[in-house]
Design a protein around this motif. Structure first.
Motif, PDB file in Angstrom:
ATOM      1  N   GLN A   1     -17.393 -22.477 -33.702  1.00  0.00           N
ATOM      2  CA  GLN A   1     -17.099 -21.392 -34.577  1.00  0.00           C
ATOM      3  C   GLN A   1     -16.728 -22.371 -35.932  1.00  0.00           C
ATOM      4  OE1 GLN A   1     -14.205 -18.745 -33.148  1.00  0.00           O
ATOM      5  NE2 GLN A   1     -15.705 -17.135 -32.649  1.00  0.00           N
TER       6      GLN A   1
ATOM      7  N   ARG B   1     -17.563 -25.338 -36.486  1.00  0.00           N
ATOM      8  CA  ARG B   1     -18.823 -25.927 -36.909  1.00  0.00           C
ATOM      9  C   ARG B   1     -19.227 -25.054 -38.008  1.00  0.00           C
ATOM     10  NH1 ARG B   1     -20.979 -30.729 -34.040  1.00  0.00           N
ATOM     11  NH2 ARG B   1     -19.601 -31.172 -32.300  1.00  0.00           N
ATOM     12  N   LEU B   2     -19.606 -23.763 -37.525  1.00  0.00           N
ATOM     13  CA  LEU B   2     -20.108 -22.736 -38.375  1.00  0.00           C
ATOM     14  C   LEU B   2     -19.451 -22.679 -39.583  1.00  0.00           C
ATOM     15  CD1 LEU B   2     -21.538 -20.253 -35.833  1.00  0.00           C
ATOM     16  CD2 LEU B   2     -22.813 -21.804 -37.218  1.00  0.00           C
ATOM     17  N   PHE B   3     -17.941 -22.475 -39.421  1.00  0.00           N
ATOM     18  CA  PHE B   3     -17.250 -22.165 -40.564  1.00  0.00           C
ATOM     19  C   PHE B   3     -17.404 -23.180 -41.817  1.00  0.00           C
ATOM     20  CE2 PHE B   3     -13.028 -23.118 -42.559  1.00  0.00           C
ATOM     21  CZ  PHE B   3     -12.920 -21.859 -43.278  1.00  0.00           C
TER      22      PHE B   3
ATOM     23  N   ALA C   1     -19.545 -25.471 -41.709  1.00  0.00           N
ATOM     24  CA  ALA C   1     -20.834 -25.800 -42.462  1.00  0.00           C
ATOM     25  C   ALA C   1     -21.354 -24.656 -43.665  1.00  0.00           C
ATOM     26  CB  ALA C   1     -21.916 -25.554 -41.203  1.00  0.00           C
ATOM     27  N   THR C   2     -20.530 -23.721 -43.431  1.00  0.00           N
ATOM     28  CA  THR C   2     -20.692 -22.386 -44.655  1.00  0.00           C
ATOM     29  C   THR C   2     -19.868 -22.198 -45.533  1.00  0.00           C
ATOM     30  OG1 THR C   2     -19.905 -21.067 -42.822  1.00  0.00           O
ATOM     31  CG2 THR C   2     -22.339 -21.027 -42.992  1.00  0.00           C
ATOM     32  N   LEU C   3     -18.659 -21.535 -45.095  1.00  0.00           N
ATOM     33  CA  LEU C   3     -17.493 -21.338 -45.854  1.00  0.00           C
ATOM     34  C   LEU C   3     -16.800 -22.684 -46.241  1.00  0.00           C
ATOM     35  CD1 LEU C   3     -15.781 -18.011 -44.592  1.00  0.00           C
ATOM     36  CD2 LEU C   3     -17.064 -18.200 -46.695  1.00  0.00           C
TER      37      LEU C   3
ATOM     38  N   ARG D   1     -17.979 -25.420 -47.241  1.00  0.00           N
ATOM     39  CA  ARG D   1     -18.594 -26.118 -48.317  1.00  0.00           C
ATOM     40  C   ARG D   1     -18.054 -25.648 -49.510  1.00  0.00           C
ATOM     41  NH1 ARG D   1     -22.849 -29.278 -47.219  1.00  0.00           N
ATOM     42  NH2 ARG D   1     -23.663 -29.116 -44.998  1.00  0.00           N
TER      43      ARG D   1
ATOM     44  N   TYR E   1     -15.998 -32.831 -47.433  1.00  0.00           N
ATOM     45  CA  TYR E   1     -17.098 -32.515 -46.224  1.00  0.00           C
ATOM     46  C   TYR E   1     -17.906 -33.644 -45.898  1.00  0.00           C
ATOM     47  CZ  TYR E   1     -20.114 -29.703 -43.599  1.00  0.00           C
ATOM     48  OH  TYR E   1     -20.976 -29.017 -42.647  1.00  0.00           O
TER      49      TYR E   1
END
Length: 203
Positions: free
Chosen positions: A114, A116-118, A120-122, A124, A132
């Motif tokens: 979770q 990592r996904l956060f 990688a998306t928000l 940024r 980053y």
């Protein structure tokens, strides 16, 4: 719902729990700002108090030299230990430009799927590309020693316990298996000093 506490009590709580601690250096000689996510009592601390605490008690100790952040994400619960997306953005925006410039590495222990996904998306959009690009995911404590001197930083015992769980249940790394099988000690309270957590200083 937790009863509100005064701003002074909030600052004293942050100090007592040692959420933020400057100690040691990485292998590039940079000071380390260690942040233990599990120790942060998000339900008790307001964003404004946190920003003032960082401005008055943490950033001045970093001086004008380059430094690295060691963030321990182990056992962090979104509702208990994180100030929320808007809070994170507000805190980031309040960091002085010279502090952002002097931050050269951000070591992120046990990120999980979770997180990592956060990022990688928000992440940024919330943080600039420079930050980053300084992010280094550390999936096991053993890998941390590639970047940080072993005898320079204290790691809580529950972080090593989580490492052991990952060895036997590797799918936890990807968020495909719950980590509820192990029962960890509760978060520090105002009546329990942070020293109740066993700490390891690897020599």
């Amino acid at each position: 719902m937790c009863a509100p506490i005064s701003e002074l009590e909030q600052e004293e709580l942050l100090e007592k729990l040692e959420v933020f601690k400057i100690k040691g250096r990485d292998k590039h000689g940079r000071k380390i700002l260690r942040i233990i996510g599990k120790f942060f009592p998000a339900r008790l601390i307001t964003v404004e108090v946190l920003k003032r605490y960082l401005e008055e008690r943490v950033f001045p100790k970093l001086g004008k030299r380059k430094f690295a952040v060691l963030y321990v994400h182990t056992d962090v619960q979104r509702g208990e230990n994180l100030p929320g997306i808007s809070g994170l953005r507000s805190i980031y925006d309040a960091i002085p430009a010279n502090v952002k410039e002097n931050l050269e590495a951000f070591y992120f222990i046990h990120p999980g799927l979770q997180a990592r996904l956060f990022l990688a998306t928000l992440g940024r959009f919330l943080f600039n590309a420079g930050l980053y690009g300084k992010l280094k995911y550390i999936s096991r404590v053993d890998f941390l020693w590639e970047h940080v001197k072993r005898n320079e930083v204290e790691i809580p015992e529950f972080v090593f316990d989580h490492d052991e769980d990952l060895e036997y249940r590797p799918m936890m790394d990807y968020g495909l298996e719950s980590d509820h099988a192990r029962v960890y000690g509760g978060a520090p309270t105002m009546d329990s000093p942070v020293t109740t957590y066993s700490m390891r200083c690897i020599s």
